[in-house]
Design a protein around this motif. Sequence first.
Motif, short mmCIF file in Angstrom:
data_model
loop_
_atom_site.label_atom_id
_atom_site.label_comp_id
_atom_site.label_asym_id
_atom_site.label_seq_id
_atom_site.Cartn_x
_atom_site.Cartn_y
_atom_site.Cartn_z
N PHE A 81 1.02 -1.18 -0.27
CA PHE A 81 0.01 0.07 -0.02
C PHE A 81 0.82 1.21 -0.02
O PHE A 81 1.87 1.33 0.83
N ASP A 82 0.61 1.94 -1.05
CA ASP A 82 1.26 3.42 -1.11
C ASP A 82 2.85 3.01 -1.03
O ASP A 82 3.59 3.74 -0.41
N GLY A 83 3.42 2.24 -1.72
CA GLY A 83 4.94 1.91 -1.79
C GLY A 83 5.27 1.20 -0.45
O GLY A 83 6.64 0.71 -0.31
N GLN A 84 4.67 0.79 0.60
CA GLN A 84 4.76 0.20 1.66
C GLN A 84 4.38 -1.18 1.87
O GLN A 84 3.19 -1.44 1.74
N ASP A 85 5.19 -2.12 2.05
CA ASP A 85 4.73 -3.66 1.98
C ASP A 85 4.13 -4.02 3.46
O ASP A 85 4.64 -3.86 4.65
N ILE A 86 2.69 -4.07 3.47
CA ILE A 86 1.96 -4.27 4.69
C ILE A 86 1.45 -5.65 5.24
O ILE A 86 0.69 -6.01 5.96
N THR A 87 1.86 -6.53 4.44
CA THR A 87 1.38 -8.03 4.22
C THR A 87 1.56 -8.59 5.74
O THR A 87 0.50 -9.27 5.98
N ARG A 88 2.52 -8.42 6.30
CA ARG A 88 2.50 -8.91 7.89
C ARG A 88 3.05 -7.72 8.58
O ARG A 88 3.62 -8.10 9.83
N ALA A 89 2.31 -6.61 8.53
CA ALA A 89 2.31 -5.58 9.30
C ALA A 89 1.79 -5.85 10.82
O ALA A 89 0.93 -6.32 10.94
N ASP A 90 2.66 -5.10 11.77
CA ASP A 90 2.19 -5.28 13.13
C ASP A 90 0.81 -4.38 13.26
O ASP A 90 0.58 -3.33 12.70
N ALA A 91 0.30 -4.38 14.64
CA ALA A 91 -0.98 -3.72 14.86
C ALA A 91 -0.37 -2.37 14.85
O ALA A 91 -1.68 -1.41 14.38
N ARG A 92 0.57 -1.86 15.21
CA ARG A 92 0.89 -0.32 15.68
C ARG A 92 0.99 0.18 13.93
O ARG A 92 0.44 1.35 13.83
N VAL A 93 1.55 -0.59 12.96
CA VAL A 93 1.52 -0.03 11.74
C VAL A 93 -0.06 0.05 11.28
O VAL A 93 -0.30 1.22 10.49
N TYR A 94 -0.90 -0.68 11.15
CA TYR A 94 -2.13 -0.73 10.76
C TYR A 94 -2.97 0.24 11.47
O TYR A 94 -3.89 1.03 10.97
N GLN A 95 -2.69 0.55 12.74
CA GLN A 95 -3.34 1.39 13.69
C GLN A 95 -3.04 3.05 12.90
O GLN A 95 -3.85 3.83 12.97
N ALA A 96 -1.92 3.24 12.54
CA ALA A 96 -1.38 4.42 11.93
C ALA A 96 -1.91 4.64 10.47
O ALA A 96 -2.27 5.68 10.10
N LEU A 97 -2.39 3.46 9.96
CA LEU A 97 -2.82 3.60 8.44
C LEU A 97 -4.23 3.76 8.48
O LEU A 97 -4.77 4.22 7.72
#
Length: 591
Positions: A81-97
Amino acid sequence: MNTENILAADAAPLLEVRDLEVAFRSSTGLVPAVRKASLTLYPGQSLAVVGESGSGKSTLASAVIGLLPGTGRVTGGSIVFDGQDITRADARVYQALRGSDIGLVPQDPMSNLNPVWSIGFQVKEALRANGLAGVADARLDALAAAEKGEGRPTGGRIDVDEQVALLLEDAGLPDAARRARQYPHEFSGGMRQRALIAIGLAARPKLLIADEPTSALDVTVQRRILDHLGEQIHTLGTAMLFITHDLGLAAERAEHIVVMHRGRVVESGPSIEVLQDPRHPYTQRLVKAAPSLASRRIQTAHAAGIQVSEDELGVHEIAADVDEVLRVEHLTKVFDVRGAKGEAKTLTAVDDVTFGVRRATTTALVGESGSGKSTVANIILNLLDPTSGKVFHNGVDLSTLGAKELFALRRIMQPVFQNPYGSLDPMFSIFRVVEEPLRVHRVGTRKEREARVAELLDLVSLPRSVMRRYPNELSGGQRQRVAIARALALKPEIIVLDEAVSALDVLVQAQVLRLLTDLQSELGLTYLFITHDLAVVRQIADDVVVMEHGRLVEAGPSDDLFAHPQRDYTRELINAVPGASIPLYGEETRG
């Protein structure tokens, strides 16, 4: 440089899903839900993911926003998403997105709004969660500043209540400041959906996921909401991932379509291309089954002077002198509004309505939510008493019947309700659900009732093995077949179907409509079909009665009413059918 050019200049995809695999853990191991699915979405683009329940479309969307339910997890592939690989992103990354970069408009507005919080408070929560409470529209400011070459501003300050009112107003809610103080139960379905759109777009995300955002709404309300949503995302340059089961709606609202079946992407391409020349057999079935597109085919055939076959239409020739099995005359129903004063103390739900239902035909009673059509159905079923007016069955005034005669009338007139999830007792087995009317009316011995239930399940094309199962073990389409079997148990003459297919996928809907048509031919049944969907009406109804604000505005044979609607309201309902403006395969594309 304008907003569109800023977005168009960035040719990199906003969202890239490659060979995505999602599975759910069960007692027997991993159960795959999405298999090797791929899609690409660019900034400002709208893409629709289409398929029936269980096809994996909502699971794919949930994986993108990191909200997979229960034991679901990504087991393969990638999400960028938007150049960032979020396939196995943690909860903190998703919370920001979530919210700020990826917004969500969920399917059911009643269960996705907190009933104990005001609408305004819930919009404020979305702003606070993204650090935007009291901050003027930062993303639009950024676009405006970029046009002037000033870089990204910090955003001006704004009163948070005023900000909430502006967001609700943007979502198309009139009198937004007052509405913000109200609670979800005080809103209609369409208003609740607008509130969810305001929440989804509160932080001006780059991507909005809209999961069946209008499936429970009337066609006119659906069109207004989707028009408004389209304008908003166009203004903001937001990309949209639109989840739906209606191919006609998808083609009308999205530039690109991805068709999913059993967890796989089976077809993908520009909307008109997929609609006009579907390659995969499953997509061809979807195009054929979509009521909106079937309605369009019938309209096109009639305009070209082609006679549509009985098999395609689902209706049959009716002699003009067929007698009326049901008649309502000057029906009026006035409700008292608790706590209101003056003129607002009463609500006239049905206002002097008169029409007849011909024997062994289908009469559709249509109109938007609040038009009074379900109230008329409940009066006919004797579940409500009219304030004035009469209902006649074979010329007999139902108000003259005693308790014994009314009990006998229940055998003749049976309902099928809207929600197959709510109309079947979850504590009863399917056998007991279908057997109950026979037991209540003391029909047959236990053994005879068991044989009748097996016969009824055969009639609605369900295996006899479902007899021992429970409603929660069946799909929506299977549950609605059970509801139809229950309605047929006492061999009725008349079946009142209140929005009986509106909660179903188009393929299941097509199967249930075909089943109803076959049963009518076989058993000589009379249907009173309550619906807001004129695409479905076009396929099955012999006669149509149109209601608006409690009054009957137009009535007549289905073909006449669709070919020559007399009232603006009827024309608006017909024009609101999704896909009506899209040329079908073989037609000239209109400019």
